[in-house]
Design an enzyme around this catalytic site. Sequence first.
Site, PDB file in Angstrom:
ATOM      1  N   ARG A  33       0.858  -1.187   0.000  1.00  0.00           N
ATOM      2  CA  ARG A  33       0.000   0.000   0.000  1.00  0.00           C
ATOM      3  C   ARG A  33       0.897   1.242   0.000  1.00  0.00           C
ATOM      4  O   ARG A  33       1.294   1.750   1.042  1.00  0.00           O
ATOM      5  CB  ARG A  33      -0.927  -0.043   1.221  1.00  0.00           C
ATOM      6  CG  ARG A  33      -2.041  -1.088   1.093  1.00  0.00           C
ATOM      7  CD  ARG A  33      -3.050  -0.738   0.017  1.00  0.00           C
ATOM      8  NE  ARG A  33      -3.695   0.526   0.281  1.00  0.00           N
ATOM      9  CZ  ARG A  33      -4.874   0.664   0.883  1.00  0.00           C
ATOM     10  NH1 ARG A  33      -5.550  -0.401   1.243  1.00  0.00           N
ATOM     11  NH2 ARG A  33      -5.385   1.865   1.096  1.00  0.00           N
ATOM     12  N   LYS A 143     -11.341  -6.660  -9.663  1.00  0.00           N
ATOM     13  CA  LYS A 143     -11.548  -6.734  -8.210  1.00  0.00           C
ATOM     14  C   LYS A 143     -12.782  -5.909  -7.845  1.00  0.00           C
ATOM     15  O   LYS A 143     -12.862  -4.722  -8.195  1.00  0.00           O
ATOM     16  CB  LYS A 143     -10.324  -6.179  -7.469  1.00  0.00           C
ATOM     17  CG  LYS A 143     -10.529  -6.110  -5.962  1.00  0.00           C
ATOM     18  CD  LYS A 143      -9.363  -5.435  -5.255  1.00  0.00           C
ATOM     19  CE  LYS A 143      -9.685  -5.201  -3.792  1.00  0.00           C
ATOM     20  NZ  LYS A 143      -8.726  -4.332  -3.133  1.00  0.00           N
ATOM     21  N   LYS A 290     -32.318 -18.461  18.656  1.00  0.00           N
ATOM     22  CA  LYS A 290     -32.626 -19.841  19.050  1.00  0.00           C
ATOM     23  C   LYS A 290     -34.117 -20.180  18.915  1.00  0.00           C
ATOM     24  O   LYS A 290     -34.480 -21.305  18.604  1.00  0.00           O
ATOM     25  CB  LYS A 290     -32.195 -20.087  20.495  1.00  0.00           C
ATOM     26  CG  LYS A 290     -30.694 -20.204  20.657  1.00  0.00           C
ATOM     27  CD  LYS A 290     -30.337 -20.574  22.077  1.00  0.00           C
ATOM     28  CE  LYS A 290     -28.841 -20.720  22.213  1.00  0.00           C
ATOM     29  NZ  LYS A 290     -28.430 -21.299  23.482  1.00  0.00           N
ATOM     30  N   ASN A 311     -30.374 -25.088  19.197  1.00  0.00           N
ATOM     31  CA  ASN A 311     -29.045 -24.463  19.069  1.00  0.00           C
ATOM     32  C   ASN A 311     -28.190 -25.106  17.989  1.00  0.00           C
ATOM     33  O   ASN A 311     -27.041 -24.722  17.812  1.00  0.00           O
ATOM     34  CB  ASN A 311     -28.291 -24.475  20.415  1.00  0.00           C
ATOM     35  CG  ASN A 311     -27.726 -25.845  20.736  1.00  0.00           C
ATOM     36  OD1 ASN A 311     -28.300 -26.864  20.345  1.00  0.00           O
ATOM     37  ND2 ASN A 311     -26.610 -25.895  21.427  1.00  0.00           N
ATOM     38  N   ASP A 326     -27.729 -27.986  24.140  1.00  0.00           N
ATOM     39  CA  ASP A 326     -27.475 -27.282  25.406  1.00  0.00           C
ATOM     40  C   ASP A 326     -27.969 -28.117  26.582  1.00  0.00           C
ATOM     41  O   ASP A 326     -27.282 -28.275  27.592  1.00  0.00           O
ATOM     42  CB  ASP A 326     -28.258 -25.948  25.441  1.00  0.00           C
ATOM     43  CG  ASP A 326     -27.533 -24.846  24.683  1.00  0.00           C
ATOM     44  OD1 ASP A 326     -26.302 -24.942  24.536  1.00  0.00           O
ATOM     45  OD2 ASP A 326     -28.208 -23.906  24.244  1.00  0.00           O
ATOM     46  N   ALA A 359     -29.807 -19.851  30.190  1.00  0.00           N
ATOM     47  CA  ALA A 359     -29.117 -21.020  30.744  1.00  0.00           C
ATOM     48  C   ALA A 359     -30.008 -21.733  31.751  1.00  0.00           C
ATOM     49  O   ALA A 359     -30.071 -22.970  31.785  1.00  0.00           O
ATOM     50  CB  ALA A 359     -27.811 -20.583  31.406  1.00  0.00           C
ATOM     51  N   ASN A 378     -34.489 -16.315  41.686  1.00  0.00           N
ATOM     52  CA  ASN A 378     -33.870 -15.362  40.755  1.00  0.00           C
ATOM     53  C   ASN A 378     -33.982 -13.953  41.316  1.00  0.00           C
ATOM     54  O   ASN A 378     -34.905 -13.640  42.086  1.00  0.00           O
ATOM     55  CB  ASN A 378     -34.602 -15.443  39.410  1.00  0.00           C
ATOM     56  CG  ASN A 378     -33.932 -14.599  38.344  1.00  0.00           C
ATOM     57  OD1 ASN A 378     -32.720 -14.654  38.188  1.00  0.00           O
ATOM     58  ND2 ASN A 378     -34.708 -13.813  37.619  1.00  0.00           N
ATOM     59  N   ARG A 383     -39.678 -13.627  37.142  1.00  0.00           N
ATOM     60  CA  ARG A 383     -39.138 -14.522  36.110  1.00  0.00           C
ATOM     61  C   ARG A 383     -38.954 -15.936  36.663  1.00  0.00           C
ATOM     62  O   ARG A 383     -39.179 -16.928  35.970  1.00  0.00           O
ATOM     63  CB  ARG A 383     -37.801 -13.991  35.593  1.00  0.00           C
ATOM     64  CG  ARG A 383     -37.933 -12.691  34.853  1.00  0.00           C
ATOM     65  CD  ARG A 383     -36.619 -12.294  34.229  1.00  0.00           C
ATOM     66  NE  ARG A 383     -36.304 -13.081  33.051  1.00  0.00           N
ATOM     67  CZ  ARG A 383     -35.088 -13.198  32.519  1.00  0.00           C
ATOM     68  NH1 ARG A 383     -34.071 -12.579  33.084  1.00  0.00           N
ATOM     69  NH2 ARG A 383     -34.877 -13.912  31.439  1.00  0.00           N
ATOM     70  N   MET A 417     -19.081 -13.876  36.819  1.00  0.00           N
ATOM     71  CA  MET A 417     -18.508 -13.951  35.474  1.00  0.00           C
ATOM     72  C   MET A 417     -17.475 -12.842  35.290  1.00  0.00           C
ATOM     73  O   MET A 417     -17.601 -11.775  35.898  1.00  0.00           O
ATOM     74  CB  MET A 417     -19.647 -13.775  34.455  1.00  0.00           C
ATOM     75  CG  MET A 417     -19.270 -14.060  33.043  1.00  0.00           C
ATOM     76  SD  MET A 417     -20.748 -14.137  32.009  1.00  0.00           S
ATOM     77  CE  MET A 417     -20.919 -12.437  31.528  1.00  0.00           C
ATOM     78  N   ALA A 440     -22.692 -22.493  35.877  1.00  0.00           N
ATOM     79  CA  ALA A 440     -22.798 -22.440  34.405  1.00  0.00           C
ATOM     80  C   ALA A 440     -21.733 -21.557  33.773  1.00  0.00           C
ATOM     81  O   ALA A 440     -21.380 -21.727  32.611  1.00  0.00           O
ATOM     82  CB  ALA A 440     -24.184 -21.928  34.017  1.00  0.00           C
TER      83      ALA A 440
END
Length: 499
Positions: A33, A143, A290, A311, A326, A359, A378, A383, A417, A440
């Site tokens: 270049r 190209k 999913k 999945n 899963d 999960a 939770n 939920r 995490m 998990a």
Amino acid sequence: MSKLCVSLTETTASDMLDAMRELPPQVDVAEIRMDYLKGGYQEVISALHMICRRRDRRIIITNRPVREGGRWAGDESQRLAVLEEAAQSGADYIDIEWESLTDMDVSGVSCRKIVSYHNFEETPRDLAGIYNKCKENGADVVKIAAMARDICDSARMLNFLQEHSKLAPPLIALCMGEEGIATRVLAPKFGGFLSFASQSREKQSAPGQIGCENMLNMYQFHKISPSTKIYGVVANPVSHSMSPAIHNTAFKHERLDAVYLPFKVKDPEPFLNSFLSLGLKGLSVTIPHKEKMMALVDDMDDMSKKIGALNTINILSGRKHGFNTDISAAMRVLKSTIKNTDTKALSRCKVLLLGAGGAARAIAYGLCGTAEDLIIANRTDERAVKLAQEINARYCSMDEMPDCRPDIIINTTSVGMSPKTNAMPVPPQMLEHRPLIFDAIYNPVETRLLREAKKAGCATAYGFDWFIDQAVQQFEIWTERKAPTKIMADVVRNKLAVV
Ligand code: NAP
């Protein structure tokens, strides 16, 4: 055979030459270049002569102006004079923008002319019109590099490439951007003259360019041929996915004629329609597709039907078969930990499932009817209540959790995490009666919860093993052969920088 070209974007001739020498021998061509070089016209010409004299492989000389996405901001006649000089100085190819050719004296040029079209906004509809105009302008190679706004632009580009693969002049047809990755990797399958890679991930000269190390080793560019089977992961976003590294490593280890790509997909239906005709054989499906994919397959396994998400897709004779690996993978990991420890049989266990996201749903469906008692808790109570009702399990609030005294605790929340690795999803006293702990989370491989559990003498099951096992099952569905599990696990471990 398609060539692999690496674009070099150093700012001096000697750095360009050093960078060229450092390229793996499997890189067939280096694109120089010139527009990245520092200095005025005369210095650029001297640099050109030095590069042409000392190069160690074939070279393309490119001098891209700012209006075409390059860095040459100087005089246009001098820009073209650099290319004319390159042609006289032994360059193998010069790259000339399609609208510049008429302004240039190319008579007597012995090197081959790549006449190039760039579009940084979109992939235009009339690709054939562009090809024909470049051909009329005396191209030895055409190209076309255009921005993919959608993954279907890449499918269109690949179809176009395939249609022109046997025609003269040969064609380089690439889509830029994340949605264009397939066109870069699959050029050899569809008869592309050449594909571009960057020196490294940090040194891209066009959006979506893949580093040459990955192009050669992960995607095995030079092994891709018309017979190569296409697999990939459908996601949005997709750049973080470790699946291409895992599956390509497994394909390579098993010497399979297959490649696995990251597909950034907004709408799965047109994606499937366009890539099926290009020879797509199988897919990993992840967030956010999913559920939507369920309506697009011809049939699916019982688990996918039960949970309402798949999945994995295996494509046989054009028919799309859906699977959910899963759930089976999570259950395999849990059951093998139970078997190898003194935990009582699952059918006699009280299980506390923490979380109510994707999960948690997979594990809840895997456990329902299997564990003696399943309790879901939770952060957002509603939920947990909803998931518990759906599968006929019990619910408890986070405050009630310590009184549960479960035999097994499964964390499916993201608490702990990376990067917040010091967080714990349950208070340490819940480990005192030594329940089996299944976390998990796979990044980090060993969470604080798992470390504390081991210290307290609990049996432990790893999200890492769950993650690997769902990929192992996918590989086995697609290939009908045993997956190289250790090799696949090592790739992920290395990626997570954990030895
Ligand atoms: P998700 O659908 O977004 O669900 C996240 C869950 O974590 C929800 O229950 C959420 O509670 C909870 N949560 C988030 N932040 C929290 C906090 N600060 N305190 C308490 N609870 C919190 O995500 P997912 O897909 O289920 O994934 C969850 C974790 O499992 C991730 O770490 C993921 O990497 C891991 N995972 C691993 C595998 C594997 O193969 N090993 C597979 C899937 C997922 P609310 O409902 O209150 O928001």
